[in-house]
Write a protein that holds these residues in place. Structure first.
Motif, PDB file in Angstrom:
ATOM      1  N   HIS A 116       0.820  -1.226   0.000  1.00  0.00           N
ATOM      2  CA  HIS A 116       0.000   0.000   0.000  1.00  0.00           C
ATOM      3  C   HIS A 116       0.847   1.266   0.000  1.00  0.00           C
ATOM      4  CE1 HIS A 116      -3.919  -1.895   0.474  1.00  0.00           C
ATOM      5  NE2 HIS A 116      -3.295  -2.791   1.207  1.00  0.00           N
ATOM      6  N   HIS A 117       2.112   1.123   0.351  1.00  0.00           N
ATOM      7  CA  HIS A 117       3.036   2.263   0.406  1.00  0.00           C
ATOM      8  C   HIS A 117       4.345   1.881  -0.292  1.00  0.00           C
ATOM      9  CE1 HIS A 117       0.428   4.306   3.270  1.00  0.00           C
ATOM     10  NE2 HIS A 117       0.285   3.134   3.870  1.00  0.00           N
ATOM     11  N   PRO A 118       4.330   1.783  -1.639  1.00  0.00           N
ATOM     12  CA  PRO A 118       5.516   1.316  -2.364  1.00  0.00           C
ATOM     13  C   PRO A 118       6.727   2.240  -2.219  1.00  0.00           C
ATOM     14  CG  PRO A 118       3.818   2.054  -3.885  1.00  0.00           C
ATOM     15  CD  PRO A 118       3.216   2.080  -2.514  1.00  0.00           C
ATOM     16  N   GLU A 119       6.515   3.454  -1.754  1.00  0.00           N
ATOM     17  CA  GLU A 119       7.630   4.376  -1.559  1.00  0.00           C
ATOM     18  C   GLU A 119       8.475   4.017  -0.325  1.00  0.00           C
ATOM     19  OE1 GLU A 119       4.361   5.961   1.011  1.00  0.00           O
ATOM     20  OE2 GLU A 119       4.436   5.036  -0.950  1.00  0.00           O
ATOM     21  N   VAL A 120       7.964   3.123   0.509  1.00  0.00           N
ATOM     22  CA  VAL A 120       8.679   2.729   1.721  1.00  0.00           C
ATOM     23  C   VAL A 120       9.722   1.675   1.368  1.00  0.00           C
ATOM     24  CG1 VAL A 120       8.452   1.667   4.008  1.00  0.00           C
ATOM     25  CG2 VAL A 120       6.719   3.278   3.204  1.00  0.00           C
ATOM     26  N   ASP A 121      10.946   1.955   1.761  1.00  0.00           N
ATOM     27  CA  ASP A 121      12.066   1.048   1.519  1.00  0.00           C
ATOM     28  C   ASP A 121      11.884  -0.257   2.312  1.00  0.00           C
ATOM     29  OD1 ASP A 121      14.945   0.877   0.438  1.00  0.00           O
ATOM     30  OD2 ASP A 121      15.174   0.349   2.568  1.00  0.00           O
ATOM     31  N   PRO A 122      12.297  -1.399   1.754  1.00  0.00           N
ATOM     32  CA  PRO A 122      12.151  -2.663   2.485  1.00  0.00           C
ATOM     33  C   PRO A 122      12.820  -2.647   3.863  1.00  0.00           C
ATOM     34  CG  PRO A 122      12.797  -3.095   0.230  1.00  0.00           C
ATOM     35  CD  PRO A 122      12.865  -1.604   0.422  1.00  0.00           C
ATOM     36  N   TRP A 123      13.872  -1.868   4.027  1.00  0.00           N
ATOM     37  CA  TRP A 123      14.608  -1.848   5.308  1.00  0.00           C
ATOM     38  C   TRP A 123      14.361  -0.550   6.073  1.00  0.00           C
ATOM     39  CZ3 TRP A 123      15.307  -6.567   6.034  1.00  0.00           C
ATOM     40  CH2 TRP A 123      15.616  -7.418   4.976  1.00  0.00           C
ATOM     41  N   ASP A 124      13.207   0.070   5.821  1.00  0.00           N
ATOM     42  CA  ASP A 124      12.823   1.298   6.505  1.00  0.00           C
ATOM     43  C   ASP A 124      12.871   1.108   8.030  1.00  0.00           C
ATOM     44  OD1 ASP A 124      11.144   3.985   5.815  1.00  0.00           O
ATOM     45  OD2 ASP A 124      10.470   3.110   7.699  1.00  0.00           O
ATOM     46  N   SER A 125      13.127   2.185   8.733  1.00  0.00           N
ATOM     47  CA  SER A 125      13.272   2.127  10.192  1.00  0.00           C
ATOM     48  C   SER A 125      11.976   1.745  10.906  1.00  0.00           C
ATOM     49  CB  SER A 125      13.774   3.467  10.722  1.00  0.00           C
ATOM     50  OG  SER A 125      12.835   4.489  10.446  1.00  0.00           O
ATOM     51  N   ARG A 126      10.837   1.799  10.241  1.00  0.00           N
ATOM     52  CA  ARG A 126       9.566   1.404  10.864  1.00  0.00           C
ATOM     53  C   ARG A 126       9.490  -0.091  11.143  1.00  0.00           C
ATOM     54  NH1 ARG A 126       6.551   5.788   7.302  1.00  0.00           N
ATOM     55  NH2 ARG A 126       8.188   5.169   5.890  1.00  0.00           N
ATOM     56  N   ARG A 127      10.330  -0.855  10.492  1.00  0.00           N
ATOM     57  CA  ARG A 127      10.278  -2.303  10.678  1.00  0.00           C
ATOM     58  C   ARG A 127      10.666  -2.716  12.104  1.00  0.00           C
ATOM     59  NH1 ARG A 127      10.410  -6.831   7.016  1.00  0.00           N
ATOM     60  NH2 ARG A 127      11.202  -8.612   8.151  1.00  0.00           N
ATOM     61  N   CYS A 128      11.650  -2.068  12.674  1.00  0.00           N
ATOM     62  CA  CYS A 128      12.084  -2.424  14.043  1.00  0.00           C
ATOM     63  C   CYS A 128      10.997  -2.175  15.084  1.00  0.00           C
ATOM     64  CB  CYS A 128      13.363  -1.694  14.414  1.00  0.00           C
ATOM     65  SG  CYS A 128      14.797  -2.324  13.530  1.00  0.00           S
ATOM     66  N   PRO A 129      10.345  -0.989  15.081  1.00  0.00           N
ATOM     67  CA  PRO A 129       9.252  -0.796  16.038  1.00  0.00           C
ATOM     68  C   PRO A 129       8.096  -1.775  15.806  1.00  0.00           C
ATOM     69  CG  PRO A 129       9.868   1.303  15.047  1.00  0.00           C
ATOM     70  CD  PRO A 129      10.656   0.231  14.359  1.00  0.00           C
ATOM     71  N   LEU A 130       7.872  -2.147  14.539  1.00  0.00           N
ATOM     72  CA  LEU A 130       6.836  -3.143  14.240  1.00  0.00           C
ATOM     73  C   LEU A 130       7.154  -4.459  14.939  1.00  0.00           C
ATOM     74  CD1 LEU A 130       4.437  -4.411  12.682  1.00  0.00           C
ATOM     75  CD2 LEU A 130       6.060  -4.802  10.790  1.00  0.00           C
ATOM     76  N   GLU A 131       8.382  -4.917  14.816  1.00  0.00           N
ATOM     77  CA  GLU A 131       8.783  -6.174  15.455  1.00  0.00           C
ATOM     78  C   GLU A 131       8.615  -6.098  16.974  1.00  0.00           C
ATOM     79  OE1 GLU A 131      12.704  -7.226  14.120  1.00  0.00           O
ATOM     80  OE2 GLU A 131      12.092  -7.207  12.034  1.00  0.00           O
ATOM     81  N   ARG A 132       9.028  -4.984  17.572  1.00  0.00           N
ATOM     82  CA  ARG A 132       8.881  -4.828  19.028  1.00  0.00           C
ATOM     83  C   ARG A 132       7.406  -4.809  19.430  1.00  0.00           C
ATOM     84  NH1 ARG A 132      13.128  -1.223  18.169  1.00  0.00           N
ATOM     85  NH2 ARG A 132      11.735   0.565  18.297  1.00  0.00           N
ATOM     86  N   HIS A 133       6.585  -4.123  18.635  1.00  0.00           N
ATOM     87  CA  HIS A 133       5.152  -4.060  18.921  1.00  0.00           C
ATOM     88  C   HIS A 133       4.527  -5.455  18.884  1.00  0.00           C
ATOM     89  CE1 HIS A 133       1.065  -2.546  18.994  1.00  0.00           C
ATOM     90  NE2 HIS A 133       0.807  -3.271  17.923  1.00  0.00           N
ATOM     91  N   LEU A 134       4.847  -6.215  17.857  1.00  0.00           N
ATOM     92  CA  LEU A 134       4.274  -7.557  17.740  1.00  0.00           C
ATOM     93  C   LEU A 134       4.795  -8.484  18.832  1.00  0.00           C
ATOM     94  CD1 LEU A 134       4.174  -8.083  13.876  1.00  0.00           C
ATOM     95  CD2 LEU A 134       2.330  -7.396  15.431  1.00  0.00           C
ATOM     96  N   GLN A 135       6.035  -8.309  19.226  1.00  0.00           N
ATOM     97  CA  GLN A 135       6.586  -9.111  20.329  1.00  0.00           C
ATOM     98  C   GLN A 135       5.778  -8.843  21.608  1.00  0.00           C
ATOM     99  OE1 GLN A 135       9.401 -11.266  20.326  1.00  0.00           O
ATOM    100  NE2 GLN A 135       8.779 -11.781  22.387  1.00  0.00           N
ATOM    101  N   ARG A 136       5.542  -7.572  21.905  1.00  0.00           N
ATOM    102  CA  ARG A 136       4.755  -7.211  23.106  1.00  0.00           C
ATOM    103  C   ARG A 136       3.331  -7.749  23.011  1.00  0.00           C
ATOM    104  NH1 ARG A 136       7.436  -2.340  22.378  1.00  0.00           N
ATOM    105  NH2 ARG A 136       5.590  -1.438  21.403  1.00  0.00           N
ATOM    106  N   ARG A 137       2.691  -7.571  21.847  1.00  0.00           N
ATOM    107  CA  ARG A 137       1.311  -8.051  21.680  1.00  0.00           C
ATOM    108  C   ARG A 137       1.238  -9.552  21.884  1.00  0.00           C
ATOM    109  NH1 ARG A 137      -3.029  -4.410  20.599  1.00  0.00           N
ATOM    110  NH2 ARG A 137      -4.117  -6.397  20.732  1.00  0.00           N
ATOM    111  N   GLY A 138       2.209 -10.259  21.342  1.00  0.00           N
ATOM    112  CA  GLY A 138       2.228 -11.711  21.485  1.00  0.00           C
ATOM    113  C   GLY A 138       2.470 -12.160  22.909  1.00  0.00           C
ATOM    114  N   GLU A 139       3.199 -11.361  23.676  1.00  0.00           N
ATOM    115  CA  GLU A 139       3.440 -11.690  25.081  1.00  0.00           C
ATOM    116  C   GLU A 139       2.215 -11.399  25.947  1.00  0.00           C
ATOM    117  OE1 GLU A 139       6.969  -9.476  25.955  1.00  0.00           O
ATOM    118  OE2 GLU A 139       8.262 -10.954  25.003  1.00  0.00           O
ATOM    119  N   GLU A 140       1.397 -10.439  25.522  1.00  0.00           N
ATOM    120  CA  GLU A 140       0.211 -10.061  26.274  1.00  0.00           C
ATOM    121  C   GLU A 140      -0.902 -11.096  26.162  1.00  0.00           C
ATOM    122  OE1 GLU A 140      -0.923  -6.269  24.699  1.00  0.00           O
ATOM    123  OE2 GLU A 140       0.814  -5.265  25.576  1.00  0.00           O
TER     124      GLU A 140
END
Length: 71
Positions: A23-47
């Motif tokens: 949906h956002h092809p302008e976003v680079d595959p290694w964009d910095s948003r990926r790290c917070p995404l991983e942390r967010h999903l880790q927390r959600r999965g622990e909850e």
């Protein structure tokens, strides 16, 4: 606190990131948003017990908020 299954976390992150980038092809595959995404999903999965699809859905919603809040 339980640990999130690594395979579930990896698959959910990849799915959410792929959908977001489709949906956002302008976003680079290694964009910095990926790290917070991983942390967010880790927390959600622990909850709570989550499968790949549920975590991916949480990830997509998180990225949509993250992107909108950045503007």
């Amino acid at each position: 606190m339980k640990l999130v299954d690594e395979v579930v976390l990896k698959n959910a992150t990849e799915t959410a990131w792929s959908v977001y980038r489709a949906h956002h092809p302008e976003v680079d595959p290694w964009d910095s948003r990926r790290c917070p995404l991983e942390r967010h999903l880790q927390r959600r999965g622990e909850e709570r017990e989550s499968d790949t699809e549920e975590l991916a859905g949480f990830g997509i919603a998180y990225l949509q908020r993250f992107f909108r809040d950045e503007c």
